[in-house]
Design an enzyme around this catalytic site. Structure first.
Site, short mmCIF file in Angstrom:
data_model
loop_
_atom_site.label_atom_id
_atom_site.label_comp_id
_atom_site.label_asym_id
_atom_site.label_seq_id
_atom_site.Cartn_x
_atom_site.Cartn_y
_atom_site.Cartn_z
CE1 TYR A 58 -3.06 3.14 0.88
CE2 TYR A 58 -1.76 3.32 2.89
CZ TYR A 58 -2.69 3.85 2.01
OH TYR A 58 -3.24 5.08 2.26
CG ASN B 15 -2.55 7.23 11.51
OD1 ASN B 15 -1.42 7.70 11.51
ND2 ASN B 15 -2.81 5.99 11.17
#
Length: 328
Positions: free
Chosen positions: A146, A175
């Protein structure tokens, strides 16, 4: 102003669409084609917001549907991507096709349309921090397929800026969490188990530290960058994060306090990343974004968790989660 959002049916994308409509933009929302005509999390938006959205189903891997969806947009917010780190080890080719080739299709579309592009990167491209806080000059380290595909996409944007004069900026969120996030992520996975009445929750490693940014703050960062004057549209990259980091163990403790329960822990081997793939510490230096736009994160971790709990606890939302299923 007409703007387009790829990945509009996803977690951050749906929040961005809602904010853009409320700010008065004419929004084209590109969502992943599916045979049942689902609009993903766009269907969670209030009716008065959806009235201001043109939803286009397509696939980033297909140049034709991508070009058609983005036609005529002054600004394109490119959020569409495959995002789950663990699944990238199982299906790396899918990540290359969507995140790399899909980004190339977006770049070709904005090049033809002379649109401005706000490209979405990720803090995962930095890997485990060599120094904190992490600035945009930190080395890029791919610790998962990823992350590798997101680095490749970032570099494609850089090349189109240099070679073709495409006007683009890159946002690297740290995040993001909040309502509509899937249970593949730590906070909704733990919160779903707690809200389901589980007193022992299954988790992965609790030692990694993350800079957790509430989704409303991340969306504000995208909007701030998208509204910049012409000067910075030269491929500049902007981190977006709070500047603080928390261990997953601390976050679990805060979730328990917000839900109002005591939680015991069962470490689930399936939820633990391979040691070499685990990013140990992410903590953001957002000073460049703050200097360019005045943006800063406004929500505390407690406030963000409270808002997430309130949303997830609604039966119509909680019904979309499977607390006992490990979602990669």
């Amino acid at each position: 102003m007409k703007v387009a959002v790829t990945g509009a049916d996803g977690f951050i994308g749906s929040h961005l669409v809602e904010a853009l409509v409320r700010a008065g933009a004419d929004v084209v929302a590109m969502a992943q084609y599916n045979s049942v005509g689902s609009w993903g999390w766009l269907e969670d938006l209030p009716a008065d917001v959806l009235d201001g959205v043109e939803v286009r189903l397509g696939d980033l891997r297909d140049a034709g549907t991508t070009s058609s969806a983005l036609a005529g947009a002054s600004v394109v917010y490119h959020l569409g991507a495959l995002i789950a780190v663990p699944y990238s080890f199982d299906a790396p080719r899918s990540y290359v096709e969507t995140n790399v080739l899909g980004t190339q299709n977006v770049l070709e579309a904005v090049r033809r349309e002379s649109s401005r592009l706000v490209h979405t990167s990720t803090s995962e491209v930095y890997g485990s921090a060599l120094s904190v806080p992490i600035s945009e000059d930190h080395p890029l380290q791919a610790q998962s397929p990823y992350a590798a595909t997101k680095i490749a996409a970032d570099k494609l944007v850089e090349s189109y800026v240099a070679a073709y004069g495409v006007r683009a900026v890159t946002v690297r969120p740290f995040n993001t969490y909040g309502p509509r996030q899937s249970a593949r992520a730590f906070i909704p996975a733990v919160m779903a188990q707690a809200l389901a009445g589980r007193t022992t929750v299954r988790v992965g490693s609790l030692s990694p530290r993350r800079d957790l940014t509430f989704v409303a703050d991340t969306v504000a960062a995208f909007r701030a960058v998208g509204e910049l004057d012409d000067d910075p549209w030269n491929g500049a990259t902007f981190n977006a994060g709070t500047g603080s980091s928390w261990s997953m163990g601390h976050v679990l403790h805060e979730i328990a306090r917000v839900v109002g329960v005591h939680l015991d822990v069962d470490t689930d081997a399936e939820r633990v990343r391979p040691p070499a793939a685990e990013v140990r510490h992410l903590e953001c230096d957002a000073s460049r974004l703050r200097a360019a736009t005045g943006w800063e994160a406004r929500s505390s971790l407690r406030e963000g968790l409270e808002a997430t709990r309130a949303w997830m606890a609604e039966p119509r939302h909680f019904g979309s989660y499977k607390p006992d299923l490990h979602q990669v």
